[in-house]
Design an enzyme around this catalytic site. Structure first.
Site, mmCIF file in Angstrom:
data_model
loop_
_atom_site.group_PDB
_atom_site.id
_atom_site.type_symbol
_atom_site.label_atom_id
_atom_site.label_comp_id
_atom_site.label_asym_id
_atom_site.label_seq_id
_atom_site.Cartn_x
_atom_site.Cartn_y
_atom_site.Cartn_z
ATOM 1 N N PRO A 1 35.162 12.747 63.742
ATOM 2 C CA PRO A 1 35.804 11.693 64.547
ATOM 3 C C PRO A 1 34.784 10.899 65.374
ATOM 4 O O PRO A 1 34.944 9.701 65.558
ATOM 5 C CB PRO A 1 36.776 12.481 65.433
ATOM 6 C CG PRO A 1 37.084 13.716 64.645
ATOM 7 C CD PRO A 1 35.854 14.045 63.846
ATOM 8 N N ARG B 1 25.217 6.974 46.735
ATOM 9 C CA ARG B 1 25.279 5.508 46.855
ATOM 10 C C ARG B 1 25.103 4.824 45.504
ATOM 11 O O ARG B 1 25.582 3.707 45.313
ATOM 12 C CB ARG B 1 24.250 5.042 47.902
ATOM 13 C CG ARG B 1 24.719 5.430 49.303
ATOM 14 C CD ARG B 1 23.678 5.291 50.386
ATOM 15 N NE ARG B 1 24.226 5.803 51.653
ATOM 16 C CZ ARG B 1 23.503 6.134 52.714
ATOM 17 N NH1 ARG B 1 22.187 6.002 52.680
ATOM 18 N NH2 ARG B 1 24.080 6.588 53.809
ATOM 19 N N GLN C 1 42.168 -15.642 44.475
ATOM 20 C CA GLN C 1 42.294 -17.096 44.666
ATOM 21 C C GLN C 1 42.554 -17.805 43.331
ATOM 22 O O GLN C 1 43.397 -18.705 43.243
ATOM 23 C CB GLN C 1 40.999 -17.618 45.321
ATOM 24 C CG GLN C 1 41.073 -19.045 45.809
ATOM 25 C CD GLN C 1 42.035 -19.203 46.992
ATOM 26 O OE1 GLN C 1 42.396 -18.248 47.653
ATOM 27 N NE2 GLN C 1 42.466 -20.439 47.216
ATOM 28 N N GLU D 1 30.314 6.122 52.420
ATOM 29 C CA GLU D 1 28.957 6.526 52.004
ATOM 30 C C GLU D 1 27.881 5.626 52.622
ATOM 31 O O GLU D 1 26.874 5.286 52.001
ATOM 32 C CB GLU D 1 28.853 6.629 50.486
ATOM 33 C CG GLU D 1 29.815 7.694 49.974
ATOM 34 C CD GLU D 1 29.398 8.418 48.729
ATOM 35 O OE1 GLU D 1 28.215 8.387 48.366
ATOM 36 O OE2 GLU D 1 30.286 9.040 48.118
ATOM 37 N N SER E 1 27.847 -1.223 54.946
ATOM 38 C CA SER E 1 26.829 -2.210 54.549
ATOM 39 C C SER E 1 25.754 -2.319 55.631
ATOM 40 O O SER E 1 24.564 -2.503 55.334
ATOM 41 C CB SER E 1 27.479 -3.579 54.309
ATOM 42 O OG SER E 1 28.239 -3.531 53.112
ATOM 43 N N GLU E 2 26.180 -2.178 56.891
ATOM 44 C CA GLU E 2 25.214 -2.288 57.994
ATOM 45 C C GLU E 2 24.233 -1.105 57.950
ATOM 46 O O GLU E 2 23.030 -1.287 58.196
ATOM 47 C CB GLU E 2 25.963 -2.329 59.340
ATOM 48 C CG GLU E 2 26.793 -3.594 59.566
ATOM 49 C CD GLU E 2 28.096 -3.674 58.745
ATOM 50 O OE1 GLU E 2 28.517 -2.642 58.181
ATOM 51 O OE2 GLU E 2 28.678 -4.772 58.670
HETATM 52 N N1 CAA Z 1 16.133 11.830 52.791
HETATM 53 C C1 CAA Z 1 15.579 12.849 53.486
HETATM 54 N N2 CAA Z 1 15.504 12.843 54.835
HETATM 55 C C2 CAA Z 1 16.011 11.773 55.478
HETATM 56 C C3 CAA Z 1 16.586 10.680 54.815
HETATM 57 C C4 CAA Z 1 16.620 10.737 53.401
HETATM 58 N N3 CAA Z 1 17.158 9.754 52.713
HETATM 59 N N4 CAA Z 1 17.001 9.772 55.717
HETATM 60 C C5 CAA Z 1 16.685 10.279 56.929
HETATM 61 N N5 CAA Z 1 16.084 11.482 56.766
HETATM 62 C C6 CAA Z 1 15.554 12.363 57.799
HETATM 63 C C7 CAA Z 1 14.473 11.662 58.617
HETATM 64 O O1 CAA Z 1 13.215 11.779 58.014
HETATM 65 C C8 CAA Z 1 14.567 12.430 59.926
HETATM 66 O O2 CAA Z 1 13.906 13.659 59.810
HETATM 67 P P1 CAA Z 1 12.569 14.001 60.672
HETATM 68 O O3 CAA Z 1 12.975 13.899 62.096
HETATM 69 O O4 CAA Z 1 12.201 15.361 60.239
HETATM 70 O O5 CAA Z 1 11.578 12.945 60.280
HETATM 71 C C9 CAA Z 1 16.051 12.765 60.038
HETATM 72 O O6 CAA Z 1 16.579 12.685 58.734
HETATM 73 C C10 CAA Z 1 16.804 11.833 60.944
HETATM 74 O O7 CAA Z 1 16.611 10.522 60.428
HETATM 75 P P2 CAA Z 1 16.621 9.239 61.357
HETATM 76 O O8 CAA Z 1 15.734 9.470 62.543
HETATM 77 O O9 CAA Z 1 16.334 8.061 60.501
HETATM 78 O O10 CAA Z 1 18.134 9.263 61.861
HETATM 79 P P3 CAA Z 1 19.021 8.117 62.487
HETATM 80 O O11 CAA Z 1 19.958 8.755 63.396
HETATM 81 O O12 CAA Z 1 18.167 6.999 63.007
HETATM 82 O O13 CAA Z 1 19.868 7.470 61.257
HETATM 83 C C11 CAA Z 1 20.917 7.039 59.185
HETATM 84 C C12 CAA Z 1 19.873 7.816 59.978
HETATM 85 C C13 CAA Z 1 20.230 6.493 57.963
HETATM 86 C C14 CAA Z 1 21.522 5.874 59.943
HETATM 87 C C15 CAA Z 1 21.982 8.082 58.846
HETATM 88 O O14 CAA Z 1 22.588 8.586 60.011
HETATM 89 C C16 CAA Z 1 23.033 7.586 57.893
HETATM 90 O O15 CAA Z 1 22.799 7.470 56.695
HETATM 91 N N6 CAA Z 1 24.258 7.322 58.404
HETATM 92 C C17 CAA Z 1 25.381 7.015 57.552
HETATM 93 C C18 CAA Z 1 26.103 8.257 57.163
HETATM 94 C C19 CAA Z 1 26.908 8.069 55.939
HETATM 95 O O16 CAA Z 1 26.506 7.453 54.966
HETATM 96 N N7 CAA Z 1 28.082 8.666 55.944
HETATM 97 C C20 CAA Z 1 28.922 8.657 54.804
HETATM 98 C C21 CAA Z 1 29.862 9.788 54.890
HETATM 99 S S1 CAA Z 1 30.094 10.586 53.400
HETATM 100 C C22 CAA Z 1 31.310 9.779 52.612
HETATM 101 O O17 CAA Z 1 31.689 8.683 52.894
HETATM 102 C C23 CAA Z 1 31.737 10.565 51.468
HETATM 103 C C24 CAA Z 1 33.056 10.347 50.918
HETATM 104 O O18 CAA Z 1 33.919 11.181 51.094
HETATM 105 C C25 CAA Z 1 33.250 9.238 49.944
#
Ligand code: CAA
Length: 379
Positions: free
Chosen positions: A128, A243, A336, A363, A366-367
């Site tokens: 949430p 993705r 349309q 997943e 877009s942002e």
């Molecule tokens: N692979 C491996 N490690 C990764 C990574 C990747 N692609 N992306 C980030 N990390 C790691 C980073 O290296 C970091 O680790 P370290 O501290 O050891 O270096 C750690 O993860 C944290 O990363 P960030 O500092 O970049 O974290 P952040 O808080 O700034 O944001 C983000 C990361 C990319 C915004 C992430 O939070 C994100 O992807 N958010 C979106 C979540 C999402 O997609 N949710 C979808 C839900 S699932 C769903 O929808 C499924 C469904 O049922 C259809």
């Protein structure tokens, strides 16, 4: 550079197209209307091998490549994205993590039934108060020695009700922030697991989306995926592949809407000629065709990189962003072009437009894709 598909890839695409047209199209409007889970259609998806198509043959999967996956996802999503999202989540977000990081025992116990499609998986990251900001996990997994005690709530969970196996991200060491998060394989029938009601969604209404609550759920230590504290990275890596699935879904929604609009424009007459001969409509179709082709290239490029064992997170974020935005634009134009007919259910395009919206949100919105892409540019 070779733009040709292999014979096997084309066979898989044709099988998916045939399944979608013959078995998903009849009843798709009704299932959407009633928000009715596609039980029979998912069984067939399993029989045809699509639910575990990316899993290796040794674990009872299809052993297929990601290019084939893109082609199959596109065909199925042209008709019914409520079905294709089940396939995408099971393959990319659940099976992938178990195959890549699971122990042999976990693969035998959890992966094989999911690869055969006898059981379905769900990926429990969102909460949430932790959607885009995924590191802010509040669900806890307290280390009790031989097991974890899990408490918390997950929401927007695709397959939340129909899944037998959950991958649950939960915080074990809050002081370590994301490095304290574990990924746990949880049997959905465990004591203390409660599934909320089916969300009444705008689109993809037949897929099952709900909240899942954990109240003192005991999860054996051997169910942890990967090393202690690896849960967040596992989730992020899983989403890189997820993705590609959702980008291909968006591509399918766009190409499905485009095909319907093209056919309609060739048949419908106004001012003495088929409307495709009016430049206002022809130019819309031209723009739609160009954007769809570009989205297809993005999807295939990300899939190709994954199949080559090269990094693909940046490419999959680009594919998801571009394809989702294209799906929204193309479906809006398809409505349309259909005029009033586009606004009623029988013509399918209004459903595709509602479905397209979700591809810009789940997943990673877009942002969020722009965050991933721009960080990649910074090196
Ligand atoms: N692979 C491996 N490690 C990764 C990574 C990747 N692609 N992306 C980030 N990390 C790691 C980073 O290296 C970091 O680790 P370290 O501290 O050891 O270096 C750690 O993860 C944290 O990363 P960030 O500092 O970049 O974290 P952040 O808080 O700034 O944001 C983000 C990361 C990319 C915004 C992430 O939070 C994100 O992807 N958010 C979106 C979540 C999402 O997609 N949710 C979808 C839900 S699932 C769903 O929808 C499924 C469904 O049922 C259809």
């Amino acid at each position: 550079m070779n733009f040709e598909f292999t014979e096997e890839q084309l066979m898989i695409r044709d099988a998916a197209r045939d399944f979608a047209q013959r078995e998903l199209l009849p009843g798709v409007i009704e299932r959407d209307d009633k928000a009715e889970y596609p039980t029979e259609q998912v069984k067939r998806l399993a029989e045809l091998g699509f639910l575990g198509m990316l899993v290796g043959l040794e674990y009872d999967g299809g052993g297929m490549d990601t290019i084939s996956y893109v082609l199959a996802m596109e065909e199925i999503s042209k008709v019914d994205s409520s079905v294709s999202v089940i396939m995408s989540v099971n393959n990319s977000l659940v099976c992938w993590g178990v195959e890549k990081y699971g122990t042999e025992e976990q693969k035998q116990k959890f992966l094989k039934p999911m690869a055969r499609g006898e059981k379905i998986g769900a990926f429990l990251l969102s909460e949430p108060e932790a959607g885009s900001d995924a590191t802010s996990q509040r669900t806890t997994a307290v280390d009790m020695g031989d097991h974890y005690l899990v408490n918390g709530t997950k929401n927007w969970i695709t397959n939340g009700n129909s899944a037998s196996t959950y991958i649950v991200m939960a915080q074990t060491h809050p002081e370590l922030k994301h490095k304290g998060i574990n990924a746990l394989l949880v049997d959905a029938k465990s004591e203390g697991v409660f599934v909320g009601p089916h969300e009444n969604k705008m689109g993809m209404r037949a897929s099952d989306t709900c909240s899942v609550m954990f109240n003192n759920v005991k999860v054996p230590k051997e169910n942890r995926l990967g090393e202690e504290g690896f849960g967040f990275k596992l989730a992020m890596q899983s989403l890189e592949g997820g993705r590609i699935g959702i980008a291909s879904q968006a591509l399918g929604i766009a190409s499905g809407a485009y095909e319907l609009a093209l056919k309609y424009a060739q048949e419908r007459k106004a001012f003495g000629k088929e409307i495709i001969h009016h430049q206002a409509i022809a130019f819309k179709l031209a723009d739609m065709a160009v954007e769809i082709e570009a989205a297809r290239f993005f999807c295939l490029k990300a899939a190709w990189l994954k199949d080559q064992g090269q990094p693909y997170g940046h490419a999959s974020a680009m594919a998801k962003l571009y394809a989702a935005e294209t799906a929204m634009k193309v479906t809006t134009e398809a409505v349309q072009i259909h005029g009033g007919y586009g606004y009623v259910k029988e013509y399918h395009v209004e459903r595709l437009m509602r479905d397209a919206k979700l591809t810009q949100i789940y997943e990673g919105t877009s942002e969020i894709q722009k965050i991933v892409i721009s960080r990649g540019l910074m090196g």
